[in-house]
Design a protein around this motif. Structure first.
Motif, PDB file in Angstrom:
ATOM      1  N   SER A 158       0.900  -1.060   0.245  1.00 22.68           N
ATOM      2  CA  SER A 158       0.155  -0.033   0.021  1.00 22.68           C
ATOM      3  C   SER A 158       0.918   1.155   0.051  1.00 22.68           C
ATOM      4  O   SER A 158       1.997   1.187   0.301  1.00 22.68           O
ATOM      5  CB  SER A 158      -0.860   0.032   1.171  1.00 22.68           C
ATOM      6  OG  SER A 158      -0.138  -0.048   2.524  1.00 22.68           O
ATOM      7  N   ARG A 196       2.413   2.028  -5.958  1.00 25.37           N
ATOM      8  CA  ARG A 196       2.492   0.992  -6.695  1.00 25.37           C
ATOM      9  C   ARG A 196       3.572   0.107  -6.832  1.00 25.37           C
ATOM     10  O   ARG A 196       4.789   0.545  -6.879  1.00 25.37           O
ATOM     11  CB  ARG A 196       2.147   1.434  -8.366  1.00 25.37           C
ATOM     12  CG  ARG A 196       0.757   2.136  -8.346  1.00 25.37           C
ATOM     13  CD  ARG A 196      -0.425   1.652  -7.722  1.00 25.37           C
ATOM     14  NE  ARG A 196      -0.489   0.290  -8.586  1.00 25.37           N
ATOM     15  CZ  ARG A 196      -1.724  -0.747  -8.186  1.00 25.37           C
ATOM     16  NH1 ARG A 196      -2.576  -0.183  -7.188  1.00 25.37           N
ATOM     17  NH2 ARG A 196      -1.756  -1.672  -8.808  1.00 25.37           N
ATOM     18  N   ASN A 204      -1.287  -5.285  -6.693  1.00 17.19           N
ATOM     19  CA  ASN A 204      -0.256  -4.668  -5.929  1.00 17.19           C
ATOM     20  C   ASN A 204       0.135  -5.811  -4.864  1.00 17.19           C
ATOM     21  O   ASN A 204       0.220  -5.510  -3.582  1.00 17.19           O
ATOM     22  CB  ASN A 204      -0.508  -3.479  -4.954  1.00 17.19           C
ATOM     23  CG  ASN A 204       0.345  -2.416  -5.157  1.00 17.19           C
ATOM     24  OD1 ASN A 204       0.791  -2.195  -6.187  1.00 17.19           O
ATOM     25  ND2 ASN A 204       0.323  -1.562  -4.240  1.00 17.19           N
ATOM     26  N   THR A 205       0.123  -7.084  -5.345  1.00 20.27           N
ATOM     27  CA  THR A 205       0.492  -8.367  -4.435  1.00 20.27           C
ATOM     28  C   THR A 205       1.886  -8.838  -4.797  1.00 20.27           C
ATOM     29  O   THR A 205       1.913  -8.974  -6.208  1.00 20.27           O
ATOM     30  CB  THR A 205      -0.517  -9.187  -4.031  1.00 20.27           C
ATOM     31  OG1 THR A 205      -1.204  -9.475  -5.304  1.00 20.27           O
ATOM     32  CG2 THR A 205      -1.892  -8.334  -3.455  1.00 20.27           C
TER      33      THR A 205
END
Length: 121
Positions: free
Chosen positions: A25, A28, A77-78
């Protein structure tokens, strides 16, 4: 600031599998190479796996080759680390990192808090 939060650690028997996840978070992750390090009590933090910003290039520690797979989803975003055929020596705390993509911990600017993996024999 980029913030990283790991999940998915736990207790597993030798030979089993775990999938670690890292949720980012603040920024990006598409701007960064991502990776995983691990650290056992009393030992140096060591490189496990890394992946380029596009996901096109991956690298692994010798101890992880053939058993672990790193992947990323820049839209969600993982970052994930699939760990198979786990051994008791895979037990330490695992950290998600963001940075340049090398094997050097000094090349990573952002670190998560870590997630504990325990492999019982």
């Amino acid at each position: 600031q980029l913030q990283l939060v790991e999940s998915g650690g736990g207790l597993v028997q030798a030979g089993g599998s775990l999938r670690l996840s890292c949720a980012a978070s603040g920024r990006r992750i598409s701007n960064y190479a991502m990776g995983w390090f691990r650290q056992a009590p009393g030992k140096e933090r060591e490189f496990v796996a890394g992946i380029s910003w596009s996901g096109g290039t991956t690298r692994y520690a010798e101890s992880a080759k053939g058993r672990f797979t790193i992947s990323r989803d820049n839209i969600k975003n993982t970052v994930h680390l699939q760990m198979n055929s786990l051994k008791p020596e895979d037990t330490p705390v695992y950290y998600c990192v963001a940075g340049s993509g090398t094997r050097l911990k000094s090349d990573y600017d952002y670190w998560g808090q870590g997630t504990q993996v325990t492999v019982s024999s």
